[in-house]
Design a protein around this motif. Structure first.
Motif, mmCIF file in Angstrom:
data_model
loop_
_atom_site.group_PDB
_atom_site.id
_atom_site.type_symbol
_atom_site.label_atom_id
_atom_site.label_comp_id
_atom_site.label_asym_id
_atom_site.label_seq_id
_atom_site.Cartn_x
_atom_site.Cartn_y
_atom_site.Cartn_z
ATOM 1 N N MET A 1 -2.358 4.983 3.220
ATOM 2 C CA MET A 1 -1.306 5.127 2.212
ATOM 3 C C MET A 1 0.018 4.650 2.783
ATOM 4 N N MET A 2 0.698 3.791 2.028
ATOM 5 C CA MET A 2 2.038 3.351 2.412
ATOM 6 C C MET A 2 3.014 3.717 1.305
ATOM 7 N N ILE A 3 4.109 4.342 1.698
ATOM 8 C CA ILE A 3 5.160 4.734 0.767
ATOM 9 C C ILE A 3 6.313 3.756 0.933
ATOM 10 N N VAL A 4 6.609 2.984 -0.100
ATOM 11 C CA VAL A 4 7.662 1.973 -0.018
ATOM 12 C C VAL A 4 8.930 2.528 -0.661
ATOM 13 N N LEU A 5 9.966 2.670 0.149
ATOM 14 C CA LEU A 5 11.239 3.234 -0.279
ATOM 15 C C LEU A 5 12.204 2.140 -0.723
ATOM 16 N N PRO A 6 13.155 2.490 -1.579
ATOM 17 C CA PRO A 6 14.230 1.533 -1.878
ATOM 18 C C PRO A 6 15.187 1.489 -0.705
ATOM 19 N N PRO A 7 15.907 0.393 -0.509
ATOM 20 C CA PRO A 7 16.915 0.349 0.540
ATOM 21 C C PRO A 7 18.173 1.058 0.069
ATOM 22 N N SER A 8 19.181 1.097 0.900
ATOM 23 C CA SER A 8 20.476 1.638 0.486
ATOM 24 C C SER A 8 21.537 0.569 0.695
ATOM 25 N N LEU A 102 5.624 4.928 6.182
ATOM 26 C CA LEU A 102 6.840 4.575 5.462
ATOM 27 C C LEU A 102 7.229 3.113 5.642
ATOM 28 N N ALA A 103 7.726 2.516 4.582
ATOM 29 C CA ALA A 103 8.272 1.159 4.604
ATOM 30 C C ALA A 103 9.489 1.149 3.685
ATOM 31 N N VAL A 104 10.303 0.123 3.815
ATOM 32 C CA VAL A 104 11.509 0.008 2.996
ATOM 33 C C VAL A 104 11.574 -1.388 2.392
ATOM 34 N N GLY A 105 11.801 -1.464 1.084
ATOM 35 C CA GLY A 105 12.015 -2.748 0.439
ATOM 36 C C GLY A 105 13.386 -3.284 0.818
ATOM 37 N N SER A 106 13.551 -4.593 0.834
ATOM 38 C CA SER A 106 14.816 -5.188 1.274
ATOM 39 C C SER A 106 15.002 -6.554 0.651
ATOM 40 N N ALA A 107 16.217 -6.839 0.205
ATOM 41 C CA ALA A 107 16.514 -8.174 -0.317
ATOM 42 C C ALA A 107 16.447 -9.207 0.802
ATOM 43 N N LEU A 108 16.858 -8.824 2.005
ATOM 44 C CA LEU A 108 16.902 -9.754 3.128
ATOM 45 C C LEU A 108 15.555 -9.906 3.820
ATOM 46 N N PHE A 109 14.817 -8.805 3.975
ATOM 47 C CA PHE A 109 13.581 -8.839 4.757
ATOM 48 C C PHE A 109 12.319 -8.690 3.907
ATOM 49 N N GLY A 110 12.466 -8.510 2.611
ATOM 50 C CA GLY A 110 11.308 -8.350 1.732
ATOM 51 C C GLY A 110 10.785 -6.939 1.769
ATOM 52 N N VAL A 111 10.165 -6.593 2.853
ATOM 53 C CA VAL A 111 9.722 -5.224 3.119
ATOM 54 C C VAL A 111 9.540 -5.103 4.624
ATOM 55 N N VAL A 112 9.980 -3.983 5.175
ATOM 56 C CA VAL A 112 9.821 -3.717 6.605
ATOM 57 C C VAL A 112 9.234 -2.333 6.789
ATOM 58 N N ARG A 113 8.529 -2.144 7.871
ATOM 59 C CA ARG A 113 8.028 -0.810 8.202
ATOM 60 C C ARG A 113 9.151 0.008 8.823
ATOM 61 N N TYR A 121 23.467 -5.137 7.711
ATOM 62 C CA TYR A 121 23.674 -6.288 6.838
ATOM 63 C C TYR A 121 24.077 -5.806 5.454
ATOM 64 N N ARG A 122 24.490 -6.736 4.620
ATOM 65 C CA ARG A 122 24.804 -6.425 3.225
ATOM 66 C C ARG A 122 24.203 -7.507 2.345
ATOM 67 N N LEU A 123 23.233 -7.148 1.533
ATOM 68 C CA LEU A 123 22.623 -8.067 0.574
ATOM 69 C C LEU A 123 21.817 -7.221 -0.403
ATOM 70 N N SER A 124 22.062 -7.401 -1.680
ATOM 71 C CA SER A 124 21.406 -6.595 -2.701
ATOM 72 C C SER A 124 20.349 -7.381 -3.449
ATOM 73 N N GLY A 125 19.451 -6.649 -4.089
ATOM 74 C CA GLY A 125 18.371 -7.293 -4.822
ATOM 75 C C GLY A 125 18.837 -8.134 -5.984
ATOM 76 N N ALA A 165 15.187 -3.186 -9.450
ATOM 77 C CA ALA A 165 15.660 -4.455 -8.881
ATOM 78 C C ALA A 165 14.829 -4.874 -7.683
ATOM 79 N N TYR A 166 14.327 -3.909 -6.947
ATOM 80 C CA TYR A 166 13.536 -4.227 -5.753
ATOM 81 C C TYR A 166 12.055 -4.347 -6.070
ATOM 82 N N GLN A 167 11.581 -3.631 -7.079
ATOM 83 C CA GLN A 167 10.209 -3.847 -7.519
ATOM 84 C C GLN A 167 10.026 -5.273 -8.015
ATOM 85 N N GLN A 168 11.071 -5.831 -8.630
ATOM 86 C CA GLN A 168 10.990 -7.195 -9.144
ATOM 87 C C GLN A 168 10.825 -8.225 -8.031
ATOM 88 N N LEU A 169 11.165 -7.872 -6.820
ATOM 89 C CA LEU A 169 11.012 -8.813 -5.705
ATOM 90 C C LEU A 169 9.558 -8.928 -5.271
#
Length: 243
Positions: A1-8, A102-113, A121-125, A165-169
């Motif tokens: 199971m992987m839980i993908v979190l939104p970034p901040s 746990l993993a985190v969605g990211s506009a810059l990295f896509g998804v990271v563990r 960094y600063r970049l939004s979806g 916004a991040y699910q759309q990525l």
């Protein structure tokens, strides 16, 4: 199971890890897109970045941090992201077995563990980041199907707690999604917006600490219910957390 979190939007400053090495991050299939995005973001002059990123002069330091992407120190992603959700998650108190889920969605990295080392960094979806060829494609266009393919390669269930916004990525059709609703005095429901992240942080913590991994939405609901949360299954993969 992987839980993908939104970034901040907010990120912790500093770090004691080595400079960013995109090749060392999880999901190597995302490396080529990461390289282009990081190069374009780092090349963006701070004055221009304010408008592109949609931030004010008082956040200039965040735009300037992008210029140092490849030189700045790193820290584990789960410590880099801050805010309400991550406060509720309380990652520093989690064992490695929980962090591995746990993993985190990211506009810059896509998804990271959780333990992948990343810089501030600063970049939004929703940002349209100018590319080397002068175009300004959306993050969705930049990522294409890459994030979906990366997440689809994960063994086991995906619990997708990312915002729209991040699910759309990179959506995963089989992923379990969660909506947070509160009950009004008259018994009707409304979608929670302000405290949405806090409740998702609590849920993520419960799932990460579970001694068993959920295999489907019903399993996620059962783990949450055993922890005292109220969860309803709306469809095969959609859950509602009632608060």
């Amino acid at each position: 199971m992987m839980i993908v979190l939104p970034p901040s939007e907010t990120k912790a400053p500093g770090g004691d890890g080595p400079a960013l090495d995109l090749g060392e991050l999880s999901f190597p299939g995302l490396t080529s897109v990461r390289e282009k995005l990081a190069a374009d973001l780092a090349a963006l002059p701070a004055d221009e970045a304010l408008g592109v990123l949609g931030i004010s002069e008082k956040l200039r330091a965040e735009a300037e941090a992008n210029r140092e992407l490849f030189a700045a120190p790193t820290m584990p992603a789960i410590r880099r992201y801050t805010g309400v959700l991550f406060d509720a998650l309380d990652a520093p108190s989690l064992p490695d077995s929980a962090l591995s889920r746990l993993a985190v969605g990211s506009a810059l990295f896509g998804v990271v563990r959780a333990l992948d080392p990343i810089p501030r960094y600063r970049l939004s979806g929703g940002t349209k980041l100018p590319a080397a060829d002068g175009s300004a494609p959306t993050m969705k266009a930049r990522w294409g199907t890459s994030v979906t393919e990366a997440l689809s390669s994960v063994d086991g269930l995906i619990v997708d707690l990312r915002s729209g916004a991040y699910q759309q990525l990179g959506r995963v059709a089989s992923a379990v999604t969660v909506r947070v609703e509160s009950v009004r005095p008259d018994g009707s429901r409304k979608v929670v917006s302000h405290f949405n992240k806090q409740y998702k942080g609590h849920l993520a913590r419960v799932l990460a600490l579970s001694p068993v991994a959920a295999e489907d939405a019903a399993g996620v609901a059962a783990i949450a219910t055993d922890a005292g949360l109220t969860v309803e299954q709306d469809s095969g993969t959609a859950l509602t957390l009632v608060v």
